[in-house]
Design an enzyme around this catalytic site. Structure first.
Site, mmCIF file in Angstrom:
data_model
loop_
_atom_site.group_PDB
_atom_site.id
_atom_site.type_symbol
_atom_site.label_atom_id
_atom_site.label_comp_id
_atom_site.label_asym_id
_atom_site.label_seq_id
_atom_site.Cartn_x
_atom_site.Cartn_y
_atom_site.Cartn_z
ATOM 1 N N LYS A 55 3.712 -22.525 33.781
ATOM 2 C CA LYS A 55 2.292 -22.244 34.023
ATOM 3 C C LYS A 55 1.862 -22.806 35.380
ATOM 4 O O LYS A 55 1.221 -22.120 36.165
ATOM 5 C CB LYS A 55 1.433 -22.833 32.888
ATOM 6 C CG LYS A 55 1.495 -21.993 31.623
ATOM 7 C CD LYS A 55 0.936 -22.698 30.392
ATOM 8 C CE LYS A 55 1.183 -21.819 29.166
ATOM 9 N NZ LYS A 55 0.828 -22.467 27.902
ATOM 10 N N GLN A 99 -1.956 -27.906 25.886
ATOM 11 C CA GLN A 99 -0.750 -27.279 25.355
ATOM 12 C C GLN A 99 -0.558 -27.652 23.882
ATOM 13 O O GLN A 99 -0.567 -28.830 23.527
ATOM 14 C CB GLN A 99 0.469 -27.719 26.182
ATOM 15 C CG GLN A 99 1.767 -27.056 25.789
ATOM 16 C CD GLN A 99 1.787 -25.552 26.061
ATOM 17 O OE1 GLN A 99 1.306 -25.084 27.085
ATOM 18 N NE2 GLN A 99 2.330 -24.800 25.119
ATOM 19 N N ASP A 122 -7.725 -20.619 27.343
ATOM 20 C CA ASP A 122 -6.882 -20.135 26.244
ATOM 21 C C ASP A 122 -7.684 -19.250 25.288
ATOM 22 O O ASP A 122 -7.106 -18.540 24.466
ATOM 23 C CB ASP A 122 -6.304 -21.327 25.449
ATOM 24 C CG ASP A 122 -4.832 -21.565 25.740
ATOM 25 O OD1 ASP A 122 -4.171 -20.636 26.247
ATOM 26 O OD2 ASP A 122 -4.343 -22.668 25.446
#
Ligand code: NAP
Length: 293
Positions: A55, A99, A122
């Protein structure tokens, strides 16, 4: 012999990242602040470690300012929430990603709920989930399902209206938001899950079959209508010929004999997820700048 076209997710993702890089270069040329993404990881998990590195590497390729925050496994919830609060208040950070999975002593939903709605790249915050279902254009939408829609469009064209989409899996991060996104594209949507009594029969009605179950090669050709487009979200590590390899939730070789087009694993949905993370960061940046103007 395969008959299906292989959908090249890496290529579609590269095109999207190139477009983002051009937009960022333009901001740079205008002397504007560049978009920033903060990725937070707690503890050490080999799979998460690879995702986090990918990422931030992709961010740098696009010119987005990526920052990694790696916290100790024993980090307390109040310390993690404190970091989220600081990132929420930091004007150089447009997107925040924590995460998952988090170590079991941390409450994931409480942490996700703390991320500012406008920085929730997200798309897991309840407000963004609600905005998605309401069709609110300011929603930040989960990345993987957005990638599934774009890959289906890469084969069938922009207009998916009237297509029957069957989604196998109803998780909050893939199945449910995918159902909302395909509905928004005017598709008819059926969701299959572990309690469905006739999953294969329902799946055989799909023009577009999206599979996100987390079970290696569970979906075989008996689940697929000839000529369907198959999007395989699954990432499963299995041992084969003495070494580990990645496979999807779809049995690729036999299904490729039936489907018109299919995503490979790796190289299908995976690269799209990261590309949409960057796209969401751009969207958050633009909404944020708009508020400052
Ligand atoms: P998850 O939260 O475990 O959800 C799995 C879903 O599959 C559940 O809704 C479950 O039904 C359903 N299911 C399980 N067994 C089934 C069966 N026999 N028949 C029909 N449905 C069944 O998984 P997830 O987070 O959505 O992830 C799914 C897969 O996608 C995993 O392999 C994951 O690694 C992968 N993934 C990939 C990406 C990417 O970037 N490519 C991103 C996210 C996830 P119930 O709800 O009834 O239990």
């Amino acid at each position: 012999m395969e008959t299906a076209a292989i959908i090249n997710g890496k290529q579609v993702a590269d095109t999207l990242v190139d477009t983002i890089a051009t937009r960022v270069a333009q901001l740079d040329a205008e002397g504007k602040r560049l978009p920033g993404l903060a990725v937070v990881m707690v503890g050490s998990n080999p799979a998460s470690d690879v995702y986090v590195r990918n990422k931030t590497r992709r961010c740098q390729q696009a010119g987005i300012v990526g920052q990694e925050f790696r916290l100790d496994e024993a980090t307390t919830e109040s310390d993690l929430l404190g970091l989220v609060d600081r990132l929420n208040a930091d004007p150089s950070v447009d997107g925040i990603l924590v995460q998952l999975p988090l170590p079991s002593h941390l409450n994931e939903q409480r942490v996700l709920n703390r991320i500012a709605v406008a920085k929730d790249v997200d798309g897991f915050h309840p407000n963004n989930v609600g905005k998605l279902s309401l069709g609110d254009a300011t929603a930040l939408v989960p990345c993987t399902p957005q990638g599934c829609v774009t890959l289906a469009q890469s084969v069938l064209g922009e207009d998916l209206s009237g297509k029957h989409v069957v989604i196998v899996g109803r998780s909050n991060i893939v199945g449910k938001p995918a159902a909302q996104l395909f509905l928004a594209q005017h598709c008819s949507v059926t969701v299959v899950h572990s309690r469905s009594s006739n999953g294969a029969e329902l799946a055989r009605q799909a023009d577009i079959l999206v599979v996100a179950v987390g079970r290696a090669e569970m979906v075989g050709p008996e689940w697929v209508k000839p000529g369907a487009v198959v999007i395989d979200v699954g990432i499963n590590r299995i041992e084969g010929d003495g070494k580990a390899k990645l496979v999807g939730d779809v049995a690729f070789a036999p299904v490729a004999k039936v489907a018109a087009a299919i995503t490979p694993v790796p190289g299908g949905v995976g690269p799209m997820t990261i590309a949409y993370l960057l796209e969401n960061t751009m969207k958050a940046y633009e909404m944020n700048q708009h508020q400052c103007d």
